[in-house]
Motif scaffolding. Structure first.
Motif, PDB file in Angstrom:
ATOM      1  N   THR A  62      24.873  40.354  30.939  1.00  0.00           N
ATOM      2  CA  THR A  62      24.371  41.716  31.123  1.00  0.00           C
ATOM      3  C   THR A  62      23.549  41.791  32.396  1.00  0.00           C
ATOM      4  O   THR A  62      23.101  40.776  32.937  1.00  0.00           O
ATOM      5  CB  THR A  62      23.501  42.162  29.936  1.00  0.00           C
ATOM      6  N   ASP A  63      23.339  43.014  32.874  1.00  0.00           N
ATOM      7  CA  ASP A  63      22.523  43.244  34.059  1.00  0.00           C
ATOM      8  C   ASP A  63      21.060  43.361  33.683  1.00  0.00           C
ATOM      9  O   ASP A  63      20.711  43.629  32.530  1.00  0.00           O
ATOM     10  CB  ASP A  63      22.962  44.537  34.772  1.00  0.00           C
ATOM     11  N   GLN A  64      20.201  43.208  34.690  1.00  0.00           N
ATOM     12  CA  GLN A  64      18.785  43.427  34.464  1.00  0.00           C
ATOM     13  C   GLN A  64      18.511  44.908  34.251  1.00  0.00           C
ATOM     14  O   GLN A  64      19.237  45.770  34.734  1.00  0.00           O
ATOM     15  CB  GLN A  64      17.971  42.935  35.675  1.00  0.00           C
ATOM     16  N   GLY A  65      17.435  45.198  33.510  1.00  0.00           N
ATOM     17  CA  GLY A  65      17.040  46.583  33.299  1.00  0.00           C
ATOM     18  C   GLY A  65      17.741  47.268  32.149  1.00  0.00           C
ATOM     19  O   GLY A  65      17.659  48.488  32.010  1.00  0.00           O
ATOM     20  N   ASN A  66      18.448  46.515  31.304  1.00  0.00           N
ATOM     21  CA  ASN A  66      19.098  47.111  30.142  1.00  0.00           C
ATOM     22  C   ASN A  66      18.063  47.510  29.098  1.00  0.00           C
ATOM     23  O   ASN A  66      17.029  46.859  28.941  1.00  0.00           O
ATOM     24  CB  ASN A  66      20.091  46.122  29.511  1.00  0.00           C
ATOM     25  N   THR A  67      18.338  48.583  28.392  1.00  0.00           N
ATOM     26  CA  THR A  67      17.496  48.990  27.275  1.00  0.00           C
ATOM     27  C   THR A  67      18.065  48.406  25.986  1.00  0.00           C
ATOM     28  O   THR A  67      19.130  47.812  25.970  1.00  0.00           O
ATOM     29  CB  THR A  67      17.430  50.520  27.167  1.00  0.00           C
ATOM     30  N   ILE A  68      17.329  48.610  24.904  1.00  0.00           N
ATOM     31  CA  ILE A  68      17.769  48.063  23.617  1.00  0.00           C
ATOM     32  C   ILE A  68      19.060  48.719  23.151  1.00  0.00           C
ATOM     33  O   ILE A  68      19.896  48.096  22.504  1.00  0.00           O
ATOM     34  CB  ILE A  68      16.665  48.256  22.557  1.00  0.00           C
ATOM     35  N   LEU A  69      19.243  49.986  23.495  1.00  0.00           N
ATOM     36  CA  LEU A  69      20.389  50.732  22.974  1.00  0.00           C
ATOM     37  C   LEU A  69      21.582  50.736  23.917  1.00  0.00           C
ATOM     38  O   LEU A  69      22.679  51.131  23.525  1.00  0.00           O
ATOM     39  CB  LEU A  69      19.970  52.194  22.683  1.00  0.00           C
ATOM     40  N   SER A  70      21.416  50.344  25.173  1.00  0.00           N
ATOM     41  CA  SER A  70      22.535  50.363  26.112  1.00  0.00           C
ATOM     42  C   SER A  70      22.548  49.094  26.944  1.00  0.00           C
ATOM     43  O   SER A  70      21.504  48.631  27.402  1.00  0.00           O
ATOM     44  CB  SER A  70      22.435  51.589  27.034  1.00  0.00           C
ATOM     45  N   PHE A  71      23.737  48.542  27.114  1.00  0.00           N
ATOM     46  CA  PHE A  71      23.907  47.321  27.893  1.00  0.00           C
ATOM     47  C   PHE A  71      25.000  47.537  28.919  1.00  0.00           C
ATOM     48  O   PHE A  71      25.984  48.241  28.663  1.00  0.00           O
ATOM     49  CB  PHE A  71      24.293  46.141  26.993  1.00  0.00           C
TER      50      PHE A  71
END
Length: 278
Positions: A32-41
């Motif tokens: 995954t990329d940096q800066g992902n939230t809990i609900l979106s990857f």
């Protein structure tokens, strides 16, 4: 039996929380990329591509494998004769010698490595001995030799104990039968002792190579940051640079390499046992 199996439930929960869950998180971070939230990857293989397309990273990986191989070979060459001597000694002497081997392991590995800094530094005991015999003048710290020495010192007991355990289990009547059949001591060692000690050798190689290839504090302390290995690179990505995703990708690459090596070692062990492995 069912009641006893229920006793394993706490250990299964502990293994999931402490082993499986962290590995899942590392695997998730690696794709995954940096800066992902809990609900979106945002999934990507960019971190793996970055590692395998950068020659500097591949050089560090190669350097780590090479020094781990050197450490393993030296530990085997030093450890086998020591383990053989211990296994052939009387029981009381065996216990005393094993205690001598294991006592240093009671001290934290980090503390033991720090002790080598004083021994290898400019004006240290080892440098003075080398100067006395005319073999060296400068400090041995922050060199590949210092890192290799630190690794061999820390991991040698694992090799010795594994081989000694394997040799101690050997049936002495086989050695007597070999001698009765006219075999020389060298032939007996080659055809009886060495083959029967292969399981211990394989276990020793596994216990030395795997931690050596991923070690980070030994190169950091004895290499002074000038001898960079893959373990240092992972630590740097997590602690200094803050690129957890790339650091996780490197960790997963190392995990795969280690699993492949363990599978190879397991196949060799099964083949040595005549295909009787599970």
């Amino acid at each position: 039996m069912k009641k006893f199996s229920q006793l394993a439930f706490p250990y299964i929960v502990w293994a999931v929380l402490m082993l499986v869950f962290p590995m899942v998180l590392i695997a998730l971070y690696s794709v995954t990329d940096q800066g992902n939230t809990i609900l979106s990857f945002t999934f990507t293989l960019e971190h793996y591509a970055k590692f395998f397309t950068d020659p500097d990273f591949l050089l560090i990986l190669w350097r780590s494998i090479v020094i781990a191989v050197k450490t393993t070979v030296i530990c085997l060459l030093l450890g086998y004769p020591i383990a053989y001597y211990i296994a052939r000694s009387e029981q009381k002497k065996q216990n005393a010698l094993i205690l001598v081997i294991t006592i240093p392991m009671w001290i934290n590995m980090l503390v033991r490595t720090y002790a080598w800094i004083g021994l290898l530094s400019d004006g240290g005991l080892i440098q003075r001995i080398l100067q006395l015999v005319g073999l060296g003048k400068g400090s041995l710290l922050y060199t590949e030799e210092a890192v290799l020495l630190g690794m061999v010192y820390n991991f040698l007991p694992f090799m010795i104990l594994q081989i000694q355990t394997s040799l101690s289990k050997m049936d002495n009547s086989l050695l007597e039968a070999s001698a009765d059949l006219g075999a020389s001591p060298a032939q007996t060692f080659k055809r009886v002792t060495l083959p029967l000690s292969v399981p211990g050798i394989i276990n020793g190689i596994t216990l030395v190579f795997l931690p050596a290839v991923s070690s980070f504090f030994i190169p950091k302390l004895l290499g002074g940051g000038q001898y960079f290995l893959i373990g240092n690179m992972i630590e740097n990505q997590f602690i200094t640079v803050g690129e957890w995703n790339f650091g996780s990708a490197i960790s997963m690459i190392m995990a795969v390499i280690m699993m492949v090596l363990m599978m190879v070692v397991r196949k060799i062990e099964i083949r040595n046992q005549g295909g009787k492995g599970v």
